[in-house]
Design a protein around this motif. Structure first.
Motif, PDB file in Angstrom:
ATOM      1  N   SER A  42       0.839  -1.188   0.000  1.00 13.21           N
ATOM      2  CA  SER A  42       0.000   0.000   0.000  1.00 13.21           C
ATOM      3  C   SER A  42       0.879   1.245   0.000  1.00 13.21           C
ATOM      4  CB  SER A  42      -0.910   0.014   1.231  1.00 13.21           C
ATOM      5  OG  SER A  42      -0.137   0.228   2.408  1.00 13.21           O
ATOM      6  N   ARG A  43       0.303   2.384  -0.371  1.00 13.73           N
ATOM      7  CA  ARG A  43       1.073   3.620  -0.331  1.00 13.73           C
ATOM      8  C   ARG A  43       1.581   3.913   1.079  1.00 13.73           C
ATOM      9  NH1 ARG A  43       0.240   8.756   1.062  1.00 13.73           N
ATOM     10  NH2 ARG A  43       1.472  10.395   0.014  1.00 13.73           N
ATOM     11  N   PRO A  44       0.759   3.779   2.140  1.00 10.58           N
ATOM     12  CA  PRO A  44       1.300   3.987   3.490  1.00 10.58           C
ATOM     13  C   PRO A  44       2.468   3.064   3.811  1.00 10.58           C
ATOM     14  CG  PRO A  44      -1.084   4.060   3.570  1.00 10.58           C
ATOM     15  CD  PRO A  44      -0.709   3.604   2.178  1.00 10.58           C
ATOM     16  N   ASP A  45       2.413   1.826   3.347  1.00  8.75           N
ATOM     17  CA  ASP A  45       3.529   0.901   3.572  1.00  8.75           C
ATOM     18  C   ASP A  45       4.787   1.383   2.856  1.00  8.75           C
ATOM     19  OD1 ASP A  45       2.046  -0.777   5.160  1.00  8.75           O
ATOM     20  OD2 ASP A  45       1.569  -2.189   3.549  1.00  8.75           O
ATOM     21  N   VAL A  88       9.436  14.480   3.977  1.00 10.81           N
ATOM     22  CA  VAL A  88       9.376  14.476   2.515  1.00 10.81           C
ATOM     23  C   VAL A  88       9.066  13.086   1.954  1.00 10.81           C
ATOM     24  CG1 VAL A  88      11.010  16.380   2.411  1.00 10.81           C
ATOM     25  CG2 VAL A  88      11.850  14.040   2.150  1.00 10.81           C
ATOM     26  N   ALA A  89       9.028  12.059   2.802  1.00  4.30           N
ATOM     27  CA  ALA A  89       8.822  10.687   2.323  1.00  4.30           C
ATOM     28  C   ALA A  89       7.530  10.532   1.519  1.00  4.30           C
ATOM     29  CB  ALA A  89       8.860   9.705   3.485  1.00  4.30           C
ATOM     30  N   PRO A  90       6.390  11.075   1.968  1.00  2.00           N
ATOM     31  CA  PRO A  90       5.163  10.905   1.162  1.00  2.00           C
ATOM     32  C   PRO A  90       5.285  11.510  -0.232  1.00  2.00           C
ATOM     33  CG  PRO A  90       4.604  11.578   3.393  1.00  2.00           C
ATOM     34  CD  PRO A  90       6.093  11.714   3.269  1.00  2.00           C
ATOM     35  N   ASP A  91       5.898  12.689  -0.330  1.00  2.00           N
ATOM     36  CA  ASP A  91       6.053  13.331  -1.636  1.00  2.00           C
ATOM     37  C   ASP A  91       6.985  12.531  -2.540  1.00  2.00           C
ATOM     38  OD1 ASP A  91       5.773  15.634  -3.501  1.00  2.00           O
ATOM     39  OD2 ASP A  91       7.929  15.813  -3.130  1.00  2.00           O
ATOM     40  N   VAL A  92       8.071  12.001  -1.972  1.00  2.00           N
ATOM     41  CA  VAL A  92       9.000  11.197  -2.770  1.00  2.00           C
ATOM     42  C   VAL A  92       8.311   9.935  -3.285  1.00  2.00           C
ATOM     43  CG1 VAL A  92      11.135   9.841  -2.712  1.00  2.00           C
ATOM     44  CG2 VAL A  92      11.051  12.090  -1.615  1.00  2.00           C
ATOM     45  N   VAL A  93       7.545   9.284  -2.431  1.00  2.00           N
ATOM     46  CA  VAL A  93       6.828   8.077  -2.853  1.00  2.00           C
ATOM     47  C   VAL A  93       5.848   8.407  -3.976  1.00  2.00           C
ATOM     48  CG1 VAL A  93       5.084   6.387  -2.132  1.00  2.00           C
ATOM     49  CG2 VAL A  93       7.104   6.792  -0.711  1.00  2.00           C
ATOM     50  N   VAL A  97      -1.333   0.623  -8.299  1.00  2.00           N
ATOM     51  CA  VAL A  97      -2.624   1.067  -7.811  1.00  2.00           C
ATOM     52  C   VAL A  97      -2.635   0.846  -6.305  1.00  2.00           C
ATOM     53  CG1 VAL A  97      -5.125   0.750  -7.874  1.00  2.00           C
ATOM     54  CG2 VAL A  97      -3.787   0.475  -9.974  1.00  2.00           C
ATOM     55  N   ASP A  98      -2.958   1.879  -5.550  1.00  2.00           N
ATOM     56  CA  ASP A  98      -3.007   1.748  -4.094  1.00  2.00           C
ATOM     57  C   ASP A  98      -4.344   1.167  -3.698  1.00  2.00           C
ATOM     58  OD1 ASP A  98      -2.546   1.909  -1.401  1.00  2.00           O
ATOM     59  OD2 ASP A  98      -2.879   4.085  -1.254  1.00  2.00           O
ATOM     60  N   LEU A  99      -4.365  -0.153  -3.524  1.00  2.00           N
ATOM     61  CA  LEU A  99      -5.603  -0.850  -3.173  1.00  2.00           C
ATOM     62  C   LEU A  99      -5.952  -0.602  -1.715  1.00  2.00           C
ATOM     63  CD1 LEU A  99      -4.933  -4.236  -4.955  1.00  2.00           C
ATOM     64  CD2 LEU A  99      -6.318  -2.328  -5.774  1.00  2.00           C
ATOM     65  N   PRO A 100      -7.242  -0.594  -1.375  1.00  4.33           N
ATOM     66  CA  PRO A 100      -7.628  -0.402   0.027  1.00  4.33           C
ATOM     67  C   PRO A 100      -7.130  -1.537   0.891  1.00  4.33           C
ATOM     68  CG  PRO A 100      -9.520  -1.046  -1.302  1.00  4.33           C
ATOM     69  CD  PRO A 100      -8.408  -0.758  -2.267  1.00  4.33           C
ATOM     70  N   ALA A 101      -6.780  -1.212   2.130  1.00  5.79           N
ATOM     71  CA  ALA A 101      -6.257  -2.243   3.046  1.00  5.79           C
ATOM     72  C   ALA A 101      -7.336  -3.243   3.388  1.00  5.79           C
ATOM     73  CB  ALA A 101      -5.746  -1.572   4.307  1.00  5.79           C
TER      74      ALA A 101
END
Length: 210
Positions: free
Chosen positions: A37-40, A64-69, A206-210
């Protein structure tokens, strides 16, 4: 592979490429696989930053980690617009195997025991739903990461007990399901060797729902 990944694989065509020797490259590898997932992915990059003093000196911080991802995901999806034939065939085959009583694990754990734990959990959930389970197949995290670089996925298989089909029969069903989807399969036909699926795996993230 007959040529380098740059020539054959969309995963390597963009600015940010999979590379197990760099922190960003390791995160990009996970994006190429598509199971996190994106949070992972954000947490994975934060962990990499915490371990690497050079990244911190370069200005990479937790903030900055979320923006880099997001930049890595966007760069990947600019190159990989649709699943490759191998990825589509593999996904379809694994879904059909589940319907036919063979549960699968795809990058569930770093070692065989961890992977089997994930397979067991999946099997227990299906049995709670009233489904019957004949056996299993799995690939470890290392297997699916290596698939990106070598275009070859190793798949283990087996049974939970010996009261039904034996391991070799399960392997034959798994290999058969892959071949039915047009995948190139290499396997000795024995339980001593894992099944190998050969081909370039590429899939949009695709960031699938957990």
């Amino acid at each position: 592979m007959t040529g380098g990944p740059d020539e054959m694989d969309a995963n390597f065509a963009g600015t940010f490429r999979p590379d197990q020797s760099t922190a960003v490259g390791r995160v990009m590898t996970r994006i190429c696989i598509g199971t996190d997932s994106r949070p992972d992915l954000v947490e994975r990059l934060r962990w990499e930053i915490a371990q690497d003093i050079e990244l911190r000196r370069a200005g990479l911080t937790d903030s900055v980690a979320p923006d880099v991802v997001d930049r890595l995901i966007n760069a990947h999806n600019e190159q990989v617009l649709e699943p490759s034939a191998t990825a589509l065939g593999l996904i379809t085959a694994l879904e059909r195997l589940t319907d036919e009583g063979i549960v699968f694990g795809f990058g569930e754990g770093y070692g065989v025991h961890d992977s089997l734990d994930g397979v067991i959990r999946a099997a227990e959930e299906l049995m709670r739903q009233g489904r019957s389970i004949d056996g299993y197949c799995f690939s470890t995290v290392a297997d699916v990461e290596r698939m990106i670089f070598e275009q070859r996925l190793f798949v283990g298989f087996g049974v939970f007990n010996e009261h039904g089909e034996g391991s070799t029969a399960i392997g034959s069903r798994v290999a058969g399901a892959f071949r039915e989807q047009g995948l190139e399969v290499e396997w000795s036909g024995t339980s001593e060797h894992r099944i190998q699926v050969v081909g370039g795996y590429a899939i949009p993230y695709v960031d699938l729902p957990a």
